[in-house]
Motif scaffolding. Structure first.
Motif, PDB file in Angstrom:
ATOM      1  N   MET A  85      63.314   3.898  23.819  1.00 33.73           N
ATOM      2  CA  MET A  85      62.912   4.630  22.625  1.00 33.73           C
ATOM      3  C   MET A  85      62.623   6.091  22.962  1.00 33.73           C
ATOM      4  SD  MET A  85      60.408   1.890  20.797  1.00 33.73           S
ATOM      5  CE  MET A  85      60.719   0.178  21.194  1.00 33.73           C
ATOM      6  N   ALA A  86      61.972   6.322  24.114  1.00 32.91           N
ATOM      7  CA  ALA A  86      61.670   7.691  24.534  1.00 32.91           C
ATOM      8  C   ALA A  86      62.952   8.483  24.766  1.00 32.91           C
ATOM      9  CB  ALA A  86      60.808   7.680  25.794  1.00 32.91           C
ATOM     10  N   GLU A  87      63.931   7.848  25.392  1.00 35.73           N
ATOM     11  CA  GLU A  87      65.211   8.526  25.630  1.00 35.73           C
ATOM     12  C   GLU A  87      65.889   8.884  24.309  1.00 35.73           C
ATOM     13  OE1 GLU A  87      69.490   7.487  27.633  1.00 35.73           O
ATOM     14  OE2 GLU A  87      67.715   6.588  28.546  1.00 35.73           O
ATOM     15  N   LEU A  88      65.887   7.964  23.364  1.00 35.84           N
ATOM     16  CA  LEU A  88      66.482   8.232  22.048  1.00 35.84           C
ATOM     17  C   LEU A  88      65.719   9.336  21.319  1.00 35.84           C
ATOM     18  CD1 LEU A  88      67.286   4.553  21.096  1.00 35.84           C
ATOM     19  CD2 LEU A  88      68.974   6.373  21.467  1.00 35.84           C
ATOM     20  N   HIS A  89      64.417   9.369  21.515  1.00 38.95           N
ATOM     21  CA  HIS A  89      63.592  10.420  20.913  1.00 38.95           C
ATOM     22  C   HIS A  89      63.916  11.781  21.542  1.00 38.95           C
ATOM     23  CE1 HIS A  89      60.043  12.362  19.158  1.00 38.95           C
ATOM     24  NE2 HIS A  89      59.864  12.886  20.361  1.00 38.95           N
ATOM     25  N   ARG A  93      67.675  11.705  18.588  1.00 38.51           N
ATOM     26  CA  ARG A  93      68.366  10.706  17.787  1.00 38.51           C
ATOM     27  C   ARG A  93      67.402   9.964  16.868  1.00 38.51           C
ATOM     28  NH1 ARG A  93      72.378   7.772  21.999  1.00 38.51           N
ATOM     29  NH2 ARG A  93      73.183   6.776  20.125  1.00 38.51           N
ATOM     30  N   MET A  94      66.098   9.990  17.183  1.00 38.85           N
ATOM     31  CA  MET A  94      65.130   9.292  16.335  1.00 38.85           C
ATOM     32  C   MET A  94      63.726   9.812  16.562  1.00 38.85           C
ATOM     33  SD  MET A  94      64.451   5.644  18.267  1.00 38.85           S
ATOM     34  CE  MET A  94      62.723   5.420  17.922  1.00 38.85           C
ATOM     35  N   GLU A  95      62.887   9.551  15.585  1.00 41.58           N
ATOM     36  CA  GLU A  95      61.447   9.753  15.690  1.00 41.58           C
ATOM     37  C   GLU A  95      60.821   8.374  15.537  1.00 41.58           C
ATOM     38  OE1 GLU A  95      59.649  12.650  16.048  1.00 41.58           O
ATOM     39  OE2 GLU A  95      61.530  13.756  16.262  1.00 41.58           O
ATOM     40  N   VAL A  96      59.903   8.031  16.417  1.00 35.53           N
ATOM     41  CA  VAL A  96      59.203   6.758  16.292  1.00 35.53           C
ATOM     42  C   VAL A  96      58.218   6.889  15.146  1.00 35.53           C
ATOM     43  CG1 VAL A  96      57.608   5.168  17.440  1.00 35.53           C
ATOM     44  CG2 VAL A  96      59.517   6.146  18.710  1.00 35.53           C
ATOM     45  N   ASP A  97      58.276   5.954  14.195  1.00 35.80           N
ATOM     46  CA  ASP A  97      57.367   6.047  13.051  1.00 35.80           C
ATOM     47  C   ASP A  97      55.942   5.681  13.481  1.00 35.80           C
ATOM     48  OD1 ASP A  97      56.960   3.164  12.718  1.00 35.80           O
ATOM     49  OD2 ASP A  97      58.882   3.087  11.699  1.00 35.80           O
ATOM     50  N   ASP A  98      54.975   6.102  12.667  1.00 31.51           N
ATOM     51  CA  ASP A  98      53.560   5.920  13.011  1.00 31.51           C
ATOM     52  C   ASP A  98      53.186   4.458  13.191  1.00 31.51           C
ATOM     53  OD1 ASP A  98      53.217   8.658  12.945  1.00 31.51           O
ATOM     54  OD2 ASP A  98      52.383   8.683  10.914  1.00 31.51           O
ATOM     55  N   GLU A  99      53.757   3.604  12.357  1.00 28.78           N
ATOM     56  CA  GLU A  99      53.428   2.177  12.448  1.00 28.78           C
ATOM     57  C   GLU A  99      53.882   1.593  13.785  1.00 28.78           C
ATOM     58  OE1 GLU A  99      53.914  -1.873   9.791  1.00 28.78           O
ATOM     59  OE2 GLU A  99      54.496   0.051   8.913  1.00 28.78           O
ATOM     60  N   GLU A 128      54.050   9.215  25.865  1.00 27.27           N
ATOM     61  CA  GLU A 128      53.853  10.635  25.569  1.00 27.27           C
ATOM     62  C   GLU A 128      55.149  11.269  25.059  1.00 27.27           C
ATOM     63  OE1 GLU A 128      52.603  14.724  27.811  1.00 27.27           O
ATOM     64  OE2 GLU A 128      51.576  12.877  28.414  1.00 27.27           O
ATOM     65  N   MET A 129      56.295  10.885  25.658  1.00 28.66           N
ATOM     66  CA  MET A 129      57.583  11.448  25.237  1.00 28.66           C
ATOM     67  C   MET A 129      57.912  11.125  23.789  1.00 28.66           C
ATOM     68  SD  MET A 129      60.305  11.087  28.310  1.00 28.66           S
ATOM     69  CE  MET A 129      59.609   9.954  29.493  1.00 28.66           C
ATOM     70  N   ILE A 130      57.498   9.944  23.329  1.00 26.78           N
ATOM     71  CA  ILE A 130      57.832   9.587  21.948  1.00 26.78           C
ATOM     72  C   ILE A 130      56.825  10.128  20.951  1.00 26.78           C
ATOM     73  CG2 ILE A 130      59.240   7.583  22.498  1.00 26.78           C
ATOM     74  CD1 ILE A 130      56.909   5.806  21.827  1.00 26.78           C
ATOM     75  N   GLY A 131      55.885  10.914  21.456  1.00 24.63           N
ATOM     76  CA  GLY A 131      54.990  11.604  20.549  1.00 24.63           C
ATOM     77  C   GLY A 131      53.585  11.053  20.481  1.00 24.63           C
ATOM     78  N   ILE A 132      53.280  10.094  21.337  1.00 23.66           N
ATOM     79  CA  ILE A 132      51.913   9.577  21.377  1.00 23.66           C
ATOM     80  C   ILE A 132      51.174  10.431  22.401  1.00 23.66           C
ATOM     81  CG2 ILE A 132      50.452   7.557  21.769  1.00 23.66           C
ATOM     82  CD1 ILE A 132      52.877   5.822  21.007  1.00 23.66           C
ATOM     83  N   LYS A 133      50.779  11.616  21.942  1.00 20.07           N
ATOM     84  CA  LYS A 133      50.165  12.606  22.834  1.00 20.07           C
ATOM     85  C   LYS A 133      48.751  12.207  23.219  1.00 20.07           C
ATOM     86  CE  LYS A 133      53.555  15.584  22.608  1.00 20.07           C
ATOM     87  NZ  LYS A 133      54.640  15.352  23.514  1.00 20.07           N
TER      88      LYS A 133
END
Length: 145
Positions: A85-89, A93-99, A128-133
């Motif tokens: 998922m991090a690589e795709l982010h 190619r994608m954003e991981v949704d909050d849920e 962290e890469m997928i936006g969970i800072k």
């Protein structure tokens, strides 16, 4: 309807987002945790459409399917799945949704004792890469222990 092994082969052999999207729409309710995991890898191997069109739709549907199956992934599949998922982010190619982000944190926390030490830093980096800072404080503490 396909058997488990047949469905796994069909997912693995998809070469474009339109084909995978058709499989997900027609058979997604039959996907088990392993099918969902393999589908993430299949998308990664496909040529990028920058998250547009069928690729965007299949990635949205995979996020929904993942929410229901992520608890069944063992620590190794979990770590690899989050890294996919991090690589795709990272490749836009994608954003991981909050849920799903919340479920990834909860899943990591639930499996804390199962991760190998080398997987902990890889998992934290992928989160962290997928936006969970700001991962859950309890998760950070437990993984640093």
């Amino acid at each position: 309807s396909f058997g488990r092994a047949e469905l796994m082969t069909l997912i693995d052999q998809c070469t474009d987002a339109a084909g995978l999207l058709r499989l997900v729409e027609k058979h997604g309710q039959s996907f088990d945790a392993d099918h969902v995991f393999v589908a993430w890898g299949t998308v990664r191997e496909m040529p990028s459409a920058a998250g547009r069109g069928d690729e965007g739709l299949v990635l949205q549907r995979l996020q929904v399917l993942t929410r229901g199956k992520i608890g069944e992934w063992d620590a190794q599949l979990f770590t690899i799945g989050v890294n996919l998922m991090a690589e795709l982010h990272l490749t836009k190619r994608m954003e991981v949704d909050d849920e799903l982000a919340g479920e990834l944190q909860a899943g990591a926390k639930a499996k804390l004792g199962d991760f190998k030490p080398q997987d902990v830093s890889m998992l934290m980096g992928a989160l962290e890469m997928i936006g969970i800072k700001s991962p859950d404080a309890g998760l950070v503490e437990a993984m640093q222990a």
